[in-house]
Design a protein around this motif. Structure first.
Motif, PDB file in Angstrom:
ATOM      1  N   ASP A 121       1.006  -1.284   0.123  1.00  0.00           N
ATOM      2  CA  ASP A 121       0.018   0.558  -0.497  1.00  0.00           C
ATOM      3  C   ASP A 121       1.190   1.111   0.058  1.00  0.00           C
ATOM      4  N   PRO A 122       0.831   1.862  -1.368  1.00  0.00           N
ATOM      5  CA  PRO A 122       1.706   3.344  -1.208  1.00  0.00           C
ATOM      6  C   PRO A 122       1.514   4.095   0.022  1.00  0.00           C
ATOM      7  N   PHE A 123       0.162   4.556   0.679  1.00  0.00           N
ATOM      8  CA  PHE A 123       0.260   5.190   1.345  1.00  0.00           C
ATOM      9  C   PHE A 123       0.897   5.278   2.377  1.00  0.00           C
ATOM     10  N   SER A 124       0.786   3.691   2.928  1.00  0.00           N
ATOM     11  CA  SER A 124       0.736   3.209   4.303  1.00  0.00           C
ATOM     12  C   SER A 124       2.641   3.491   4.105  1.00  0.00           C
ATOM     13  N   LEU A 125       3.289   3.017   3.221  1.00  0.00           N
ATOM     14  CA  LEU A 125       4.563   3.697   2.955  1.00  0.00           C
ATOM     15  C   LEU A 125       5.622   5.170   3.115  1.00  0.00           C
ATOM     16  N   LEU A 126       3.943   5.553   2.108  1.00  0.00           N
ATOM     17  CA  LEU A 126       4.708   7.173   2.883  1.00  0.00           C
ATOM     18  C   LEU A 126       4.253   7.411   4.279  1.00  0.00           C
ATOM     19  N   LEU A 127       3.385   7.470   4.895  1.00  0.00           N
ATOM     20  CA  LEU A 127       3.054   7.427   6.143  1.00  0.00           C
ATOM     21  C   LEU A 127       4.052   6.753   7.146  1.00  0.00           C
ATOM     22  N   ALA A 128       5.097   5.679   7.195  1.00  0.00           N
ATOM     23  CA  ALA A 128       5.809   4.911   7.534  1.00  0.00           C
ATOM     24  C   ALA A 128       6.542   5.795   7.383  1.00  0.00           C
ATOM     25  N   MET A 129       7.392   6.328   6.644  1.00  0.00           N
ATOM     26  CA  MET A 129       8.724   6.962   6.534  1.00  0.00           C
ATOM     27  C   MET A 129       8.369   8.474   7.246  1.00  0.00           C
ATOM     28  N   MET A 130       7.298   9.289   6.513  1.00  0.00           N
ATOM     29  CA  MET A 130       6.906  10.182   7.843  1.00  0.00           C
ATOM     30  C   MET A 130       7.027   9.502   9.511  1.00  0.00           C
ATOM     31  N   LEU A 131       6.326   8.854   9.832  1.00  0.00           N
ATOM     32  CA  LEU A 131       6.649   8.514  10.820  1.00  0.00           C
ATOM     33  C   LEU A 131       8.196   8.324  11.444  1.00  0.00           C
ATOM     34  N   ASP A 132       9.207   7.434  10.779  1.00  0.00           N
ATOM     35  CA  ASP A 132      10.263   7.533  10.823  1.00  0.00           C
ATOM     36  C   ASP A 132      11.224   8.479  11.642  1.00  0.00           C
ATOM     37  N   GLN A 133      10.976   9.147  12.967  1.00  0.00           N
ATOM     38  CA  GLN A 133      11.946  10.667  13.517  1.00  0.00           C
ATOM     39  C   GLN A 133      11.106  10.309  15.110  1.00  0.00           C
ATOM     40  N   GLN A 134      12.853  10.312  15.292  1.00  0.00           N
ATOM     41  CA  GLN A 134      12.334  10.013  16.583  1.00  0.00           C
ATOM     42  C   GLN A 134      12.400   8.898  17.381  1.00  0.00           C
ATOM     43  N   ILE A 135      12.045   7.756  17.107  1.00  0.00           N
ATOM     44  CA  ILE A 135      11.348   7.144  17.497  1.00  0.00           C
ATOM     45  C   ILE A 135      12.121   5.229  16.705  1.00  0.00           C
ATOM     46  N   PRO A 136      12.340   4.255  17.601  1.00  0.00           N
ATOM     47  CA  PRO A 136      13.262   3.162  16.254  1.00  0.00           C
ATOM     48  C   PRO A 136      12.506   2.637  15.348  1.00  0.00           C
ATOM     49  N   MET A 137      12.918   2.306  14.328  1.00  0.00           N
ATOM     50  CA  MET A 137      12.167   2.105  12.155  1.00  0.00           C
ATOM     51  C   MET A 137      11.445   1.424  12.863  1.00  0.00           C
ATOM     52  N   GLU A 138      11.785  -0.014  13.759  1.00  0.00           N
ATOM     53  CA  GLU A 138      10.332  -0.687  13.812  1.00  0.00           C
ATOM     54  C   GLU A 138       9.151  -0.344  14.094  1.00  0.00           C
ATOM     55  N   TRP A 139       8.960   0.216  15.262  1.00  0.00           N
ATOM     56  CA  TRP A 139       8.383   0.977  15.518  1.00  0.00           C
ATOM     57  C   TRP A 139       7.255   2.063  14.795  1.00  0.00           C
ATOM     58  N   ALA A 140       8.237   2.909  13.438  1.00  0.00           N
ATOM     59  CA  ALA A 140       7.117   3.731  12.990  1.00  0.00           C
ATOM     60  C   ALA A 140       7.176   2.520  11.639  1.00  0.00           C
ATOM     61  N   PHE A 141       7.424   1.591  10.884  1.00  0.00           N
ATOM     62  CA  PHE A 141       7.028   1.143  10.036  1.00  0.00           C
ATOM     63  C   PHE A 141       5.724   0.117  10.627  1.00  0.00           C
ATOM     64  N   LYS A 142       5.527   0.255  11.595  1.00  0.00           N
ATOM     65  CA  LYS A 142       4.645  -0.834  12.182  1.00  0.00           C
ATOM     66  C   LYS A 142       3.280  -0.318  12.618  1.00  0.00           C
ATOM     67  N   GLY A 143       3.608   1.243  12.504  1.00  0.00           N
ATOM     68  CA  GLY A 143       2.349   2.431  12.317  1.00  0.00           C
ATOM     69  C   GLY A 143       1.470   2.304  11.946  1.00  0.00           C
ATOM     70  N   PRO A 144       1.470   2.210   9.928  1.00  0.00           N
ATOM     71  CA  PRO A 144       0.322   1.538   9.504  1.00  0.00           C
ATOM     72  C   PRO A 144      -0.136   0.544  10.207  1.00  0.00           C
ATOM     73  N   ALA A 145       0.373  -0.182  10.526  1.00  0.00           N
ATOM     74  CA  ALA A 145      -0.946  -1.500  10.750  1.00  0.00           C
ATOM     75  C   ALA A 145      -1.344  -1.037  12.008  1.00  0.00           C
TER      76      ALA A 145
END
Length: 199
Positions: free
Chosen positions: A27-51
């Motif tokens: 899902d392209p929007f989820s990919l954009l959202l995950a990258m947006m969330l990837d700041q000041q938190i662990p990468m795993e946490w950010a990329f789990k955010g959309p789910a």
């Protein structure tokens, strides 16, 4: 395009949760959202955010529904424990802004941000215009598309800068647990070096 992001099946594997990784891959929007969330938190946490957000919103997890959602409602979904981000309020607002930008500029098709792009510079400019995307985030996303999804327009390496090389330094280089560990180590060393320079 087979999976939204590009003609190739993505190989991004950040979270350790197959379902969360699948959502970001497909899902392209989820990919954009995950990258947006990837700041000041662990990468795993950010990329789990959309789910996590998708689980909380159910059938309202879509670009158009999020764009139309009341800010307080979206913020409540972000703040539900476990919170989606360290700063759930500000990130919920950015999520809404990101969704509205995609609706207004790309007819609610997040994949259109990169679908017809002809140069790395044009791709960077489109990403840089997204809410929540600064220069570095846009460069990393260019590298994600090229390295993990096969979306590699002419000149992408020039705009991605250091994130274009083969050294594992960002989420763009993660295709499994070993690469994740290498990127973590690189980030840790960079942080330590930065602290040393400031002393």
């Amino acid at each position: 395009m087979a999976n939204g992001a590009g003609s190739e099946r993505g190989t991004l594997a950040v979270t350790g949760d197959p379902a969360a990784d699948e959502l970001v891959l497909d899902d392209p929007f989820s990919l954009l959202l995950a990258m947006m969330l990837d700041q000041q938190i662990p990468m795993e946490w950010a990329f789990k955010g959309p789910a996590r957000l998708a689980e909380r919103l159910g059938d309202r997890y879509s670009v158009t529904a999020i764009a139309a959602m009341e800010p307080d409602e979206l913020e409540a979904a972000f703040k539900e424990k476990p919170a989606i981000h360290r700063f759930p309020g500000s990130m919920a607002r950015r999520c809404g802004e990101l969704a509205r930008h995609v609706v207004e500029h790309y007819d609610a098709d997040a994949g259109a941000v990169w679908a017809d792009v002809r140069s790395g510079k044009a791709l960077f400019d489109r990403l840089r215009a997204l809410p929540g995307y600064g220069d570095e985030k846009a460069k990393i996303f260019v590298a994600i598309l090229a390295k993990r999804f096969g979306v590699a327009p002419r000149g992408w390496k020039a705009v991605a800068g250091p994130f274009a090389d083969r050294h594992p330094r960002s989420v763009a280089d993660i295709d499994g647990p070993e690469a994740l560990a290498e990127v973590r180590m690189w980030k840790k060393n960079q942080k330590a070096a930065g602290k040393t320079k400031q002393d």
